[in-house]
Design an enzyme around this catalytic site. Structure first.
Site, PDB file in Angstrom:
ATOM      1  N   GLU A 159       0.799  -1.232   0.000  1.00  0.00           N
ATOM      2  CA  GLU A 159       0.000   0.000   0.000  1.00  0.00           C
ATOM      3  C   GLU A 159       0.826   1.273   0.000  1.00  0.00           C
ATOM      4  O   GLU A 159       0.411   2.283  -0.555  1.00  0.00           O
ATOM      5  CB  GLU A 159      -0.931   0.005   1.226  1.00  0.00           C
ATOM      6  CG  GLU A 159      -2.039  -1.010   1.127  1.00  0.00           C
ATOM      7  CD  GLU A 159      -2.880  -1.060   2.388  1.00  0.00           C
ATOM      8  OE1 GLU A 159      -3.163   0.014   2.929  1.00  0.00           O
ATOM      9  OE2 GLU A 159      -3.236  -2.153   2.819  1.00  0.00           O
ATOM     10  N   ARG A 170      -3.202  -1.372  13.623  1.00  0.00           N
ATOM     11  CA  ARG A 170      -4.674  -1.349  13.707  1.00  0.00           C
ATOM     12  C   ARG A 170      -5.142  -2.717  14.176  1.00  0.00           C
ATOM     13  O   ARG A 170      -5.268  -3.644  13.386  1.00  0.00           O
ATOM     14  CB  ARG A 170      -5.299  -0.983  12.355  1.00  0.00           C
ATOM     15  CG  ARG A 170      -5.017   0.448  11.943  1.00  0.00           C
ATOM     16  CD  ARG A 170      -5.814   0.875  10.721  1.00  0.00           C
ATOM     17  NE  ARG A 170      -5.443   2.211  10.322  1.00  0.00           N
ATOM     18  CZ  ARG A 170      -4.518   2.504   9.409  1.00  0.00           C
ATOM     19  NH1 ARG A 170      -3.870   1.516   8.805  1.00  0.00           N
ATOM     20  NH2 ARG A 170      -4.226   3.745   9.095  1.00  0.00           N
ATOM     21  N   HIS A 202      -4.680 -12.039  15.212  1.00  0.00           N
ATOM     22  CA  HIS A 202      -3.842 -10.849  15.160  1.00  0.00           C
ATOM     23  C   HIS A 202      -3.119 -10.695  16.490  1.00  0.00           C
ATOM     24  O   HIS A 202      -3.462 -11.343  17.476  1.00  0.00           O
ATOM     25  CB  HIS A 202      -4.680  -9.607  14.888  1.00  0.00           C
ATOM     26  CG  HIS A 202      -5.332  -9.623  13.542  1.00  0.00           C
ATOM     27  ND1 HIS A 202      -6.169  -8.631  13.113  1.00  0.00           N
ATOM     28  CD2 HIS A 202      -5.275 -10.521  12.531  1.00  0.00           C
ATOM     29  CE1 HIS A 202      -6.604  -8.907  11.901  1.00  0.00           C
ATOM     30  NE2 HIS A 202      -6.088 -10.053  11.532  1.00  0.00           N
ATOM     31  N   GLU A 208      -9.826  -3.200   5.112  1.00  0.00           N
ATOM     32  CA  GLU A 208      -9.434  -2.195   4.110  1.00  0.00           C
ATOM     33  C   GLU A 208      -8.356  -2.758   3.203  1.00  0.00           C
ATOM     34  O   GLU A 208      -8.390  -2.581   1.981  1.00  0.00           O
ATOM     35  CB  GLU A 208      -8.938  -0.921   4.795  1.00  0.00           C
ATOM     36  CG  GLU A 208     -10.020  -0.080   5.440  1.00  0.00           C
ATOM     37  CD  GLU A 208     -11.026   0.491   4.454  1.00  0.00           C
ATOM     38  OE1 GLU A 208     -10.633   0.880   3.340  1.00  0.00           O
ATOM     39  OE2 GLU A 208     -12.219   0.544   4.796  1.00  0.00           O
ATOM     40  N   ASP A 210      -6.117  -6.197   7.329  1.00  0.00           N
ATOM     41  CA  ASP A 210      -7.467  -5.890   7.784  1.00  0.00           C
ATOM     42  C   ASP A 210      -8.429  -5.784   6.594  1.00  0.00           C
ATOM     43  O   ASP A 210      -8.053  -6.024   5.455  1.00  0.00           O
ATOM     44  CB  ASP A 210      -7.475  -4.605   8.630  1.00  0.00           C
ATOM     45  CG  ASP A 210      -6.917  -3.412   7.862  1.00  0.00           C
ATOM     46  OD1 ASP A 210      -6.723  -3.523   6.630  1.00  0.00           O
ATOM     47  OD2 ASP A 210      -6.669  -2.372   8.496  1.00  0.00           O
ATOM     48  N   TYR A 216       1.610  -4.588  13.271  1.00  0.00           N
ATOM     49  CA  TYR A 216       0.526  -3.804  12.670  1.00  0.00           C
ATOM     50  C   TYR A 216      -0.218  -2.999  13.730  1.00  0.00           C
ATOM     51  O   TYR A 216      -0.539  -3.514  14.801  1.00  0.00           O
ATOM     52  CB  TYR A 216      -0.439  -4.739  11.938  1.00  0.00           C
ATOM     53  CG  TYR A 216      -1.402  -4.023  11.030  1.00  0.00           C
ATOM     54  CD1 TYR A 216      -0.934  -3.114  10.078  1.00  0.00           C
ATOM     55  CD2 TYR A 216      -2.769  -4.259  11.103  1.00  0.00           C
ATOM     56  CE1 TYR A 216      -1.820  -2.453   9.240  1.00  0.00           C
ATOM     57  CE2 TYR A 216      -3.654  -3.618  10.256  1.00  0.00           C
ATOM     58  CZ  TYR A 216      -3.168  -2.715   9.329  1.00  0.00           C
ATOM     59  OH  TYR A 216      -4.040  -2.063   8.494  1.00  0.00           O
ATOM     60  N   ASP A 244      -2.444  -4.616   3.522  1.00  0.00           N
ATOM     61  CA  ASP A 244      -2.625  -4.881   4.953  1.00  0.00           C
ATOM     62  C   ASP A 244      -3.617  -6.020   5.193  1.00  0.00           C
ATOM     63  O   ASP A 244      -4.455  -6.332   4.341  1.00  0.00           O
ATOM     64  CB  ASP A 244      -3.105  -3.616   5.668  1.00  0.00           C
ATOM     65  CG  ASP A 244      -1.995  -2.574   5.766  1.00  0.00           C
ATOM     66  OD1 ASP A 244      -0.810  -2.958   5.651  1.00  0.00           O
ATOM     67  OD2 ASP A 244      -2.310  -1.381   5.950  1.00  0.00           O
TER      68      ASP A 244
END
Length: 774
Positions: free
Chosen positions: A9, A285, A328, A86, A84, A283, A82
């Protein structure tokens, strides 16, 4: 060209990963989302099962073209966005827009950017998880539907340029309700009594186990103690333990970085993003407090090495939230051996240190504490004084990390060092203070405490906290600012040497620093939405929607079915509300002016204002904007009438009158038909003739300095200094000066030639508008 193309990203992440993969891989960045719903229009075909109409962003067309070219030449394309929702959606959009096939595409995920993690990800590719993509699509489309249908209602019913959002509007509601709690709070006072004693050469303080409701009661109590003797009624020693907090999740990192480092929520995420992309932390988030076995073992090794094995205590934390993804990890350093990092960004160094300490402390032993409570009685009353203190017998995790508390979380008032005493020991009285204290209203939210509240209610997820809080401020619904407190008097009664004295002292109360305040517009919008769209702003409903996104992500609910269930009743309410003629202005009648006309405070087209006269009356009402430091909910009739002192005549200059007033663009001075902006530090209600003349002269001088060339025979044509360099202006149009021309030496004929050539080119002209302030 390398055989493999790996797409991430961000450019920083691409740079880090490329170091680990070698010459067989080309690593490129999509620079975030490459496509989205269109900026204009709904972009969702509601009748066709909510089919979204995605389009490539204008600023991403070049990126997409390059990625298409590289993907076509590569043998295998690896989508490494990523982990997640998104990130999964970005991978799916890349797959679709680059025209990839399943045969030559692999999806890889990782939660830290280290050589071992990247190599392990490459060994275990998977397919794109369409359930995660659907959950992201459901959120994106639902938020577009809400915003697209609610915002126009706000434009018509309140004022232009407003917006509503499913999560942002609920966040505003929290802030508005807290503000009203504070405004409605009726403070009361009491007297807190503290005795100052000494024994064995050690001074200490102890608080009375009772508070008094009036000065008379406090004075009466002190009178009884004038000749009293004090002794130890009891002394208790209790062993206690303090346990470390879990490693950081997104929200706890945001809260602690706010308390300890003074970071905003958005700033915390930006800095953490940089640390993640450089491979320093996992990560950022996440709502999981889980640590991998690898991390737990690495932490134990570092603790044993740096502090000794007595400081090590392996812990497995479990997240309370059912929606948390335990696969996670919590936020932690990628290497516990790195106690600090080298970075040119001091904020990265500070945040990394915080993350390292919190994560390492979570695997350390409890702190062992001995609490001491001494109760002191007297021979004149039945009340006791209580002194508390504690001794740290073994510091454990406190050697590394102490968690900060929110201001509304009361700390025990420890008495510090306590003397060694036993029952019936006499203690000497130094003096006793009975201090008037006041009950406090609830604290206004900081960004961090708002995140904590949203998380507790189940509103939003780790990826949404920062953008939500940023959005409500950008929209003008919420202000983050500090405000000065007010002076308050309080009484202190002191018993010393058998005599009681009374003094009145002053303190500053209500001072605020970096707190969230609702604006007038924010309050009116909140009230309107709450009255017409109560379900959207309902905390339980908002949390339920988040749970449904989680169910979609688990593959147990169709995203289109979820949207359909929501949209039908929502759209009916939209239609009903749109049909209503009544506007929402938060209008409040303040009273009447000396002529008997009604005076209102309300939201107008350009913001909060005061109105004299009824809208329906034949005589046109008069209006005045509220000052920057004024609020609709605290506005009084005298305050309102004071606003109509403008425009003011403040004197003469060059034999012409000077007026001061406030226009659409702010305060200004008017002289000889021209307008001059008043600087922020000047108050239009108090500025005098001398200052107004100074403002006029300053503006004139700046205008002179701005002129490079003025042609007497053609005053419409001028060569001016601009923000981006010199330019020619004629009839409010702007013309660019060629690089080979010297603006100072330009003749009128050369200017006309440049203008004609520019016109002939057919290029769209920029307009020049001299600034006006009314």
């Amino acid at each position: 060209m390398a055989k493999n193309l790996l797409i991430v990203e961000s450019p920083a992440k691409a740079k880090t990963i490329e170091k680990y993969l070698g010459k067989d891989f080309t690593v490129k960045s999509s620079i975030g989302h490459i496509r989205d719903l269109p900026e204009k229009g709904l972009g969702v075909d509601i009748k066709n099962n909510f089919e979204p109409k995605y389009e490539v962003s204008t600023d991403k067309k070049k990126v997409v073209a390059e990625l298409k070219k590289l993907a076509k030449a590569a043998e295998m394309v690896w989508l490494a966005t990523d982990e997640d929702r998104e990130g999964e959606a970005i991978a799916w959009h890349l797959f679709a827009e680059l025209g990839l096939t399943e045969k030559k595409t692999k999806r890889v995920v990782y939660h830290e950017i280290t050589k071992s993690a990247i190599e392990e990800a490459i060994k275990h590719p998977r397919e794109i998880n369409k359930d995660l993509v659907d959950a992201q699509q459901a959120r994106r489309i639902l938020d577009r539907l809400v915003g697209y249908e609610l915002s126009p209602i706000l434009w018509r019913k309140i004022k232009p340029s407003l917006s509503a959002g499913r999560v942002q509007s609920v966040a505003v509601r929290l802030i508005v309700e807290r503000e009203r709690e504070i405004n409605a709070f009726a403070s009361s006072f009491f007297f807190r009594v503290v005795g100052y004693f000494a024994a064995g050469g050690v001074s200490f303080k102890a608080e009375l186990d009772k508070k008094f409701k009036s000065e008379e009661e406090a004075n009466e109590f002190l009178t009884k103690l004038k000749t009293a003797e004090f002794s130890v009624k009891s002394q208790e020693k209790k062993p206690s333990k303090r346990t470390p907090s879990a490693p950081f999740t997104t929200s706890t990192l945001q809260q602690e970085a706010s308390r300890k480092l003074g970071f905003s929520v958005l700033q915390t995420m930006r800095v953490a993003q940089g640390l993640y992309e450089k491979g320093d932390i996992t990560y950022m988030r996440t709502d999981s407090v889980n640590l991998s076995e690898f991390a737990i073992n690495a932490a134990k090794e570092e603790i044993d090495k740096s502090f000794g094995n007595k400081y090590s205590q392996t812990r497995h934390y479990k997240t309370k939230s059912a929606s948390a993804q335990e696969a996670h990890e919590a936020i932690r350093p990628t290497s516990f051996a790195n106690r600090e990092i080298k970075s040119e960004e001091s904020n990265e160094v500070r945040l990394y240190e915080l993350i390292w300490k919190r994560a390492i402390a979570s695997q350390m032993a409890d702190a062992e504490i001995e609490k001491t409570v001494i109760t002191i009685s007297n021979n004149a009353t039945a009340e006791n004084f209580v002194a508390t203190g504690e001794v740290i017998k073994f510091d454990g995790f406190l050697k590394v990390y102490i968690e900060e508390k929110d201001e509304d979380e009361e700390e025990n008032d420890e008495s510090g060092q306590l003397p060694m005493l036993k029952q019936n020991d006499k203690v000497d009285l130094s003096h006793i203070d009975a201090v008037q204290r006041f009950t406090q209203p609830p604290s206004r939210y900081t960004e961090a405490s708002l995140v904590k509240k949203m998380e507790a209610l189940g509103i939003g997820r780790p990826s949404t906290y920062a953008p939500t809080i940023s959005t409500v401020q950008k929209r003008g619904y919420v202000l983050k600012e500090g405000r000065e407190g007010t002076e308050r008097k309080y009484t202190v009664l002191t018993l010393k040497g058998g005599e009681i004295s009374s003094v009145t002292k002053t303190e500053i109360t209500g001072a605020e620093k970096s707190k969230l305040f609702p604006t007038d517009v924010g309050m009116v919008v909140n009230d309107f939405l709450l009255s017409h769209f109560g379900e959207i702003l309902d905390y339980h409903f908002t949390a339920h929607v988040e749970e449904e996104f989680d169910i979609i992500a688990d593959g147990k609910l169709s995203w289109t079915k979820m949207l359909s269930t929501f949209y039908k009743p929502f759209h009916l309410t939209v239609e009903k509300t749109t049909a209503e003629k009544e506007r929402a202005s938060g209008e409040r009648l303040l009273g009447q002016d000396p002529n008997g006309k009604n005076v209102f405070v309300k939201i107008g087209r350009y913001g909060p204002m005061v109105q004299i006269g009824d809208t329906e009356s034949e005589e046109k009402p008069r209006f005045a904007k509220l000052r920057a430091d004024q609020r609709m909910d605290t506005m009084t009739l005298p305050d309102a009438m004071d606003l109509f002192r403008l425009p003011r005549k403040v004197g003469l200059f060059e034999e012409k009158e000077i007026d001061v007033s406030i226009g659409r663009f702010g305060p200004y001075v008017r002289h000889d038909g021209k307008f001059y902006s008043l600087p922020k530090e000047d108050d239009p209600y108090t500025v005098n003739e001398a200052r107004a003349i100074e403002v006029i002269k300053d503006k004139r001088q700046k205008e002179i300095e701005k002129n490079i060339q003025v042609f007497n025979h053609e005053p419409e044509i001028r060569v001016l200094k601009g923000r981006y360099g010199p330019y020619i202006t004629m009839e409010k149009e702007i013309y660019k000066i060629p690089k080979d021309k010297d603006p100072v030496k330009l003749t009128l004929e050369e200017c006309l030639a440049i203008i004609e050539a520019d016109k002939a080119s057919g290029k769209k002209k920029r307009r020049f508008f001299p600034k006006k302030k009314s």
